[in-house]
Design a protein around this motif. Structure first.
Motif, PDB file in Angstrom:
ATOM      1  N   TRP A  60       1.354  -1.164  -0.271  1.00 51.01           N
ATOM      2  CA  TRP A  60       0.431   0.510  -0.251  1.00 51.01           C
ATOM      3  C   TRP A  60       0.819   1.232   0.340  1.00 51.01           C
ATOM      4  CZ3 TRP A  60      -5.080   1.131   0.805  1.00 51.01           C
ATOM      5  CH2 TRP A  60      -5.962  -0.971   1.498  1.00 51.01           C
ATOM      6  N   THR A  61       0.071   2.067  -0.446  1.00 53.81           N
ATOM      7  CA  THR A  61       1.355   3.107  -1.041  1.00 53.81           C
ATOM      8  C   THR A  61       0.661   4.254   0.521  1.00 53.81           C
ATOM      9  OG1 THR A  61      -0.415   4.402  -2.079  1.00 53.81           O
ATOM     10  CG2 THR A  61       1.621   3.816  -2.595  1.00 53.81           C
ATOM     11  N   ASN A  62       1.103   5.381   0.323  1.00 53.96           N
ATOM     12  CA  ASN A  62       0.732   6.439   1.659  1.00 53.96           C
ATOM     13  C   ASN A  62      -0.412   6.813   1.426  1.00 53.96           C
ATOM     14  OD1 ASN A  62       2.970   5.744   3.296  1.00 53.96           O
ATOM     15  ND2 ASN A  62       3.907   7.204   2.508  1.00 53.96           N
ATOM     16  N   GLU A  63      -0.953   7.475   0.369  1.00 46.10           N
ATOM     17  CA  GLU A  63      -1.913   8.149  -0.954  1.00 46.10           C
ATOM     18  C   GLU A  63      -3.319   6.999  -0.174  1.00 46.10           C
ATOM     19  OE1 GLU A  63       0.753   7.366  -1.980  1.00 46.10           O
ATOM     20  OE2 GLU A  63       1.589   9.692  -1.331  1.00 46.10           O
ATOM     21  N   GLU A  64      -3.122   5.777  -0.280  1.00 47.85           N
ATOM     22  CA  GLU A  64      -3.944   4.860   0.377  1.00 47.85           C
ATOM     23  C   GLU A  64      -4.363   4.554   1.362  1.00 47.85           C
ATOM     24  OE1 GLU A  64      -3.777   1.472  -3.785  1.00 47.85           O
ATOM     25  OE2 GLU A  64      -1.710   1.680  -2.181  1.00 47.85           O
ATOM     26  N   ASP A  65      -2.906   4.221   1.870  1.00 52.61           N
ATOM     27  CA  ASP A  65      -3.570   4.318   3.346  1.00 52.61           C
ATOM     28  C   ASP A  65      -4.148   5.725   4.152  1.00 52.61           C
ATOM     29  OD1 ASP A  65      -1.914   1.974   3.604  1.00 52.61           O
ATOM     30  OD2 ASP A  65       0.158   3.567   4.042  1.00 52.61           O
ATOM     31  N   GLN A  66      -3.868   7.124   3.595  1.00 50.28           N
ATOM     32  CA  GLN A  66      -4.763   8.255   4.467  1.00 50.28           C
ATOM     33  C   GLN A  66      -5.937   7.624   3.896  1.00 50.28           C
ATOM     34  OE1 GLN A  66      -2.200   9.163   6.323  1.00 50.28           O
ATOM     35  NE2 GLN A  66      -4.716  10.305   7.199  1.00 50.28           N
ATOM     36  N   LEU A  67      -5.990   7.702   2.086  1.00 45.25           N
ATOM     37  CA  LEU A  67      -7.780   7.622   1.868  1.00 45.25           C
ATOM     38  C   LEU A  67      -8.982   6.540   3.026  1.00 45.25           C
ATOM     39  CD1 LEU A  67      -7.383   7.571  -2.293  1.00 45.25           C
ATOM     40  CD2 LEU A  67      -8.352   9.313  -0.682  1.00 45.25           C
TER      41      LEU A  67
ATOM     42  N   ASN B  12      -9.028   8.351   6.237  1.00 44.78           N
ATOM     43  CA  ASN B  12     -10.059   9.048   6.017  1.00 44.78           C
ATOM     44  C   ASN B  12     -11.342   8.384   6.710  1.00 44.78           C
ATOM     45  OD1 ASN B  12      -7.844  10.445   6.896  1.00 44.78           O
ATOM     46  ND2 ASN B  12      -7.806  11.346   4.698  1.00 44.78           N
TER      47      ASN B  12
ATOM     48  N   ASN C  84       7.294   4.864   8.080  1.00 47.36           N
ATOM     49  CA  ASN C  84       5.754   6.552   8.357  1.00 47.36           C
ATOM     50  C   ASN C  84       4.698   6.356   8.577  1.00 47.36           C
ATOM     51  OD1 ASN C  84       6.870   8.080   5.900  1.00 47.36           O
ATOM     52  ND2 ASN C  84       6.928   6.183   4.464  1.00 47.36           N
ATOM     53  N   ASN C  85       4.230   4.870   8.996  1.00 50.66           N
ATOM     54  CA  ASN C  85       3.159   4.185   9.659  1.00 50.66           C
ATOM     55  C   ASN C  85       3.071   4.780  11.231  1.00 50.66           C
ATOM     56  OD1 ASN C  85       1.309   4.092   7.413  1.00 50.66           O
ATOM     57  ND2 ASN C  85       3.697   3.236   6.643  1.00 50.66           N
TER      58      ASN C  85
END
Length: 283
Positions: free
Chosen positions: A17-24, A27, A152-153
């Motif tokens: 998973w990318t950071n963007e996917e994680d964030q989505l 959220n 990052n996580n």
DNA sequence: AAAAGTATCAACCGCTCTTGA
DNA sequence: CTCAAGAGCGGTTGATACTTT
């Protein structure tokens, strides 16, 4: 008959998973919860299948997950629970605060299982040799790529490895004694008069402390109290003078301790064992 | 320094269980 | 009761980092 896949996988992202996917995902779940995993990815704007989202959330993104190295207490708890429950990883995880079934499963297969298995002697030696080069009284194994990947996580890891909270306290091995580190569940309490004599024999201790162990029947120690489960281990029974053991030859005892201290240490230690205590009383 | 071997862990797969129509 | 969909679980894989030679 075979069942339909959980979702149409064509065109969906796979792999890390990318950071963007994680964030989505974070959220979306923070705002809406995760009532329906299958429908979630579309609503959250993710090109993932619901199953992948659920896994990512439950194993990695959930805010109550405790990341980082497993403590000795956690490892002991896993071993004990595995003895009771078998490969019921989710059940085991439910009894360890903040740990996931996947993580526990990984730790079991990569670390704990090997510890308990009757490994081929050569492998054991290899591992011991490896570790001997970086002997450290710390019990924390160095984790490698996870530390990098996690940077990052890892916001949920407060870094305190000692704050394990057992959700249930029905495990008899989880005493709060300060010496619980050594209360191995593998303790067999088997000891005979010969073994006892060795422990009370000055020559034995002279051999131990001088490193001349050729006369020593090393098998006795593991039989007595379960030592031998790990290649290296600190035994903080005596708060002021932990002893570091290398079971692949008992290479090292605390050099700052005298022979008498060392002997006292072990006799005191072994005397904790009820069976030995009884034998001692007959000496 | 590079290649080979090993360890780790996130993620996937396929099966079973649960639930609800 | 039956069946299908969704969720959950345990086993396995593959990428990557680390260690050894």
């Amino acid at each position: 008959m075979g069942r339909a896949p959980c979702c149409e996988k064509v065109g969906l992202n796979r792999g890390p998973w990318t950071n963007e996917e994680d964030q989505l995902l974070i959220n979306y779940i923070n705002e809406n919860g995760h009532g329906n995993w299958r429908a979630l990815p579309k609503k959250a704007g993710l090109l993932r299948c619901g199953k992948s989202c659920r896994l990512r959330w439950t194993n990695y993104l959930r805010p109550d997950i405790k990341r980082g190295n497993f403590t000795k207490e956690e490892e002991d708890a896993i071993i004990q629970l595995h003895q009771e429950l078998g490969n019921k990883w989710s059940t085991i995880a439910s009894r360890l605060a903040g740990r996931t079934d996947n993580e526990i499963k990984n730790v079991w297969h990569t670390h704990l299982k090997k510890r308990l298995d009757n490994q081929p002697e050569e492998t054991k030696r290899q591992r011991t040799r490896k570790r001997s080069k970086k002997i450290d009284t710390s019990e924390q194994p160095v984790k490698n790529n996870s530390a990098i990947k996690d940077n990052n996580n890892d916001k949920n890891n407060d870094g305190d490895q000692e704050d394990i909270i057992m959700k249930e306290t029905n495990s008899p091995s989880q005493s709060s004694e300060t010496t619980s580190t050594v209360t191995s569940s593998s303790c067999t309490s088997s000891i005979n008069d010969d073994t006892l004599e060795k422990f009370l024999d000055d020559d034995f201790w002279a051999d131990v402390l001088s490193g001349n162990l050729s006369n020593m029947d090393a098998n006795h120690l593991p039989q007595v109290n379960g030592i031998g489960i790990e290649e290296h281990k600190t035994y903080p029974l005596l708060p002021t003078s932990p002893v570091l053991l290398d079971l692949d030859g008992f290479e090292y005892f605390d050099p700052n301790k005298s022979q008498d201290d060392e002997m006292d240490f072990w006799c005191n230690y072994l005397a904790r064992d009820g069976e030995l205590q009884e034998l001692l009383s007959n000496v």
